[in-house]
Design a protein around this motif. Sequence first.
Motif, mmCIF file in Angstrom:
data_model
loop_
_atom_site.group_PDB
_atom_site.id
_atom_site.type_symbol
_atom_site.label_atom_id
_atom_site.label_comp_id
_atom_site.label_asym_id
_atom_site.label_seq_id
_atom_site.Cartn_x
_atom_site.Cartn_y
_atom_site.Cartn_z
ATOM 1 N N ALA A 196 13.540 6.326 -0.609
ATOM 2 C CA ALA A 196 14.684 6.867 -1.340
ATOM 3 C C ALA A 196 14.459 6.799 -2.845
ATOM 4 N N VAL A 197 13.861 5.687 -3.317
ATOM 5 C CA VAL A 197 13.566 5.568 -4.753
ATOM 6 C C VAL A 197 12.574 6.646 -5.183
ATOM 7 N N ALA A 198 11.537 6.863 -4.354
ATOM 8 C CA ALA A 198 10.552 7.900 -4.680
ATOM 9 C C ALA A 198 11.188 9.284 -4.678
ATOM 10 N N LEU A 199 12.091 9.533 -3.723
ATOM 11 C CA LEU A 199 12.774 10.824 -3.678
ATOM 12 C C LEU A 199 13.620 11.039 -4.932
ATOM 13 N N GLU A 200 14.327 9.993 -5.356
ATOM 14 C CA GLU A 200 15.125 10.112 -6.569
ATOM 15 C C GLU A 200 14.236 10.359 -7.790
ATOM 16 N N ARG A 201 13.058 9.685 -7.816
ATOM 17 C CA ARG A 201 12.152 9.904 -8.938
ATOM 18 C C ARG A 201 11.676 11.352 -8.976
ATOM 19 N N ILE A 202 11.314 11.885 -7.803
ATOM 20 C CA ILE A 202 10.871 13.287 -7.742
ATOM 21 C C ILE A 202 12.015 14.210 -8.164
ATOM 22 N N SER A 203 13.239 13.896 -7.685
ATOM 23 C CA SER A 203 14.392 14.721 -8.043
ATOM 24 C C SER A 203 14.675 14.667 -9.540
ATOM 25 N N PHE A 204 14.593 13.440 -10.116
ATOM 26 C CA PHE A 204 14.844 13.306 -11.556
ATOM 27 C C PHE A 204 13.776 14.053 -12.355
ATOM 28 N N ALA A 205 12.509 13.942 -11.907
ATOM 29 C CA ALA A 205 11.439 14.643 -12.622
ATOM 30 C C ALA A 205 11.647 16.156 -12.566
ATOM 31 N N SER A 206 12.064 16.649 -11.387
ATOM 32 C CA SER A 206 12.325 18.081 -11.252
ATOM 33 C C SER A 206 13.491 18.503 -12.140
ATOM 34 N N ASP A 207 14.565 17.681 -12.145
ATOM 35 C CA ASP A 207 15.721 18.007 -12.990
ATOM 36 C C ASP A 207 15.347 17.976 -14.462
ATOM 37 N N ALA A 208 14.538 16.953 -14.847
ATOM 38 C CA ALA A 208 14.146 16.856 -16.257
ATOM 39 C C ALA A 208 13.313 18.055 -16.676
ATOM 40 N N ASP A 255 0.834 -1.205 0.000
ATOM 41 C CA ASP A 255 0.000 0.000 0.000
ATOM 42 C C ASP A 255 0.865 1.251 0.000
ATOM 43 N N PHE A 256 1.971 1.202 0.768
ATOM 44 C CA PHE A 256 2.882 2.340 0.827
ATOM 45 C C PHE A 256 3.519 2.595 -0.540
ATOM 46 N N SER A 257 3.937 1.512 -1.223
ATOM 47 C CA SER A 257 4.562 1.684 -2.535
ATOM 48 C C SER A 257 3.566 2.219 -3.551
ATOM 49 N N ARG A 258 2.287 1.805 -3.450
ATOM 50 C CA ARG A 258 1.276 2.342 -4.364
ATOM 51 C C ARG A 258 1.074 3.836 -4.122
ATOM 52 N N ARG A 259 1.105 4.217 -2.863
ATOM 53 C CA ARG A 259 0.941 5.640 -2.564
ATOM 54 C C ARG A 259 2.125 6.438 -3.108
ATOM 55 N N LEU A 260 3.337 5.865 -2.972
ATOM 56 C CA LEU A 260 4.508 6.568 -3.478
ATOM 57 C C LEU A 260 4.508 6.619 -5.002
ATOM 58 N N GLY A 261 3.830 5.625 -5.628
ATOM 59 C CA GLY A 261 3.779 5.618 -7.086
ATOM 60 C C GLY A 261 2.939 6.737 -7.660
ATOM 61 N N SER A 262 2.041 7.291 -6.843
ATOM 62 C CA SER A 262 1.240 8.416 -7.315
ATOM 63 C C SER A 262 2.074 9.693 -7.259
ATOM 64 N N LYS A 263 1.505 10.765 -7.775
ATOM 65 C CA LYS A 263 2.221 12.037 -7.826
ATOM 66 C C LYS A 263 2.156 12.702 -6.460
ATOM 67 N N VAL A 264 3.268 12.690 -5.727
ATOM 68 C CA VAL A 264 3.321 13.290 -4.404
ATOM 69 C C VAL A 264 4.478 14.276 -4.355
ATOM 70 N N SER A 265 4.360 15.240 -3.464
ATOM 71 C CA SER A 265 5.441 16.194 -3.252
ATOM 72 C C SER A 265 6.438 15.615 -2.253
ATOM 73 N N ILE A 266 7.576 16.282 -2.101
ATOM 74 C CA ILE A 266 8.587 15.812 -1.160
ATOM 75 C C ILE A 266 8.053 15.873 0.263
ATOM 76 N N ASP A 267 7.323 16.927 0.607
ATOM 77 C CA ASP A 267 6.771 17.034 1.960
ATOM 78 C C ASP A 267 5.778 15.912 2.238
#
Length: 891
Positions: free
Chosen positions: A635-647, A514-526
């Motif tokens: 950490a994977v979700a944080l990297e995804r958010i960071s990569f999306a922001s960088d892209a 359930d946690f991974s599904r929540r992280l798979g959605s579009k969430v902010s860092i906070d």
Amino acid sequence: MTPRIETRGNPDDLLAEAERETRGRLKVYLGMAPGVGKTYAMLCGARRLKAQGMDVVGGVIETHGRAETMALVDGLEVLPRRRIAYRGQMLDEFDIDAALVRRPALLLVDELAHTNAPESRHPKRWQDVEELVRAGIDVHTTLNVQHLESLTDVVARITGVRVAETIPDAVLERADEIELVDLPPQDLLTRLAEGKVYAPHLAGRAREAFFKPGNLTALRELALRMAAHTVDGQLTGYMRAHAIDGPWAAGERIMALVGPDGLGAAVVRAANRIADQLKAPFLAVTIEPQGRLSSPQADARITEALTLAERLGGRIERLTSADLVGDILGYARRMNVTQIFIGRTRALWWRQVLGRSLISELIRRADGVAIHVVSEIPEKGVAPPAKPKIPWLASITRYAEGMVAVAAVVGVALAVRELASGANVAMLFLAAVLVSAVRSGTGPAIATSATAFLAYNFFFTEPIYTLEVANWADIVTLLVFVAVAITTGTLAARIRNQALAERARMNALQALYDFSRRLGSKVSIDELFHAIVLQLHRLTGRPAVLLLPERDDMQVRYAWPPEDNLQARDHAAARWALAHGEPAGVGTGTMPTAAWHFRPLRTAARTLGVLGLAGERAPSGDEVQTIDAVLGQGAVALERISFASDAARVEAMTQTEKLRAALLSSVSHDLRTPLTAILGAATSLRRDGDRIAQDDRRALLDAIEDEARRLDRFVNNLLEMTRLEGGALKPKREWVDLQDAVEAALSAVRRRQDGKIWLRSFAADLPPVSADPVLLETVLVNVFDNAAKHGGASVTIAALPRDGVLELLIADDGPGIPPTLLPHVFDRFTRAPDLAIAPGAGLGLSICKGLIEAMGGTIVATSPVIADHGTRIAITLPAGVPPFDAGEEAP
């Protein structure tokens, strides 16, 4: 020693409070109907503030001819209104630009739900007000309750009149202050009869359709409830932002406690009924005691009740607790709950005698919170309520169950002594041992084995009723019995423990899924940080805290339960874990005297922060795996958010670089070329003017004029694009004859595009179009010039009316537009690769699209149009009388 914990404010509410410091304040005078005195109350308040020295200005004040209201306007500065032509008459509208330039400390803007005329910046007046507030200007405004979007259907059922002008409820919720302007219905009817609300010829019709005593009473209740609901939301936000424990019973909040018994659905329904009657929000909460495993049936009942609560519009929450009563009341106070609903379950007899059941403890300790006890017979087939257990009592019960099983076997064996052999009796005792092992574990199974050995020896081995053994064969039999009993009991207990461990592991895996599904959605860092802390608290049952490096130190960012005051040794352990990327604190080799266990939150690039878990022991092996899994997913979700922001940043930089390169290339070419021609012609005239023939001199002067016009057009295109993107372009709509506009544009184009054949085909009696004549000529010149430069020998222009619009078609017989370029033909700096040598910046059609859309029309390109060549530009503009009807506020 456990550190002293203090609660911290909710981050979202703290952020909202900080944002309010940078914006203006909005005050809404809320009334039940027109005529209650909203504008009068607003003006009275404004005059008091002006007397105190505040800079007060009237933006829009609707007096509706009421003498007492008009008297209050005298002496106030009122901004002139903007005049807008509409359907042959001039409308006076609020001038937001003048208000932003004047920038008073307080601006009065009447009738928040008003619809602006078409030429206004915003379609609705509440949008004007929001822009003013964002600009830092305080605004006072008025509103009738029937204009709230959520109440449209309710008001229509009450009054039989559907209000057309509405505002979102969120506008009222964002108001910093609400003042309810109340008037008894009979007093309002008296004012209506005296002509103080509407003119006499309108008052009678209004009394029959809208101003009925029943309607006004219902609207008055709606206004009172809406004001109370909005203020209650502001109070709750203030309490969360400042970490104030409730309840402050300014408004009701209902909480339903859902347990593993069969009463969860009944409790939710009872809480929802009361919440509906009180128009109050309600929460459904289940709190699982720490360390206790619930059965699948109990989990299913809890899930069913929470699903019902969510379907009924409630907010659901799952919590884990070590102190059930304390955490229930603590959560209730944090959420400002005023009433708690709980199901009545049957407590143990000694708890009933001592008055120590969950309900009695809640009643005893609930200061300021009402406790409602729901009693209902469980539905058929539903298991009885689970009974709370004390650890030592539960342990005695497990051992006692084994003794009872042995006693039962003895009774049965004695009853059938003549029919059962010694081996059969031994098997019955082994069955009792297995039952004890499966139900209670290894310890009770061994105790049951010993009891069975003694009972078998005492009752069924010669000599009976003694513990003596007559022969060695019986001794061997007893020893084998004991060995088999202990072995089977131990194995059965081990299987039981493995099953329980597997179930706990499956629950953990489900939670991680359930946690991974929540992280798979579009969430902010906070949101991600908050989810990590809450998930680890739920999985481990321990208080969890996330610390991030801020201002050269570690600061608590999120915690559950809310807490932010750690001991100095805990901060030292957290800093060490961040610096070295390794666990620290309790249960580790680094600073083990800390009260928290800290683990780093790392990505592939760096360590972002540390996560702490409270407790007197280090996490177990399974807990460590769970913690590492959550931190890894985070950490994977944080990297995804960071990569999306960088892209996104790289894409924006790439587009900016492309636009910059295109602009520099265009400017360097389209400025240099005309300037070179002008400079060359001017130099020739200055140097050889007397020797140049008259015709050649005229040609040089024409060249200077044409190139200057070309340069002026290029600069104007750049300015028009800047105005379009900045929203500063305001077309002046007039009725324009399209044929005259076409001929004027053609005369300007023919001077530099001679040799073209221009074919025109216009339908008879063409109606005029609603457009800005200057902007329309700019559009036509750009389109005609484009067709002349890139088309063939001829250009056809046709116009025909269609469905309230006039369509202008410009078609050429040139090579056409490549299919890959056609979708982007109206983009800035778009030029065909094979036409790049032609003069132009690629801005013409982009500007045409912006200007046409600003005038309420459309422009579309089609290519090819004839066989495999040709391009057609279709422009549509409103013809005849526009259909928009601004309207006025109606009862």
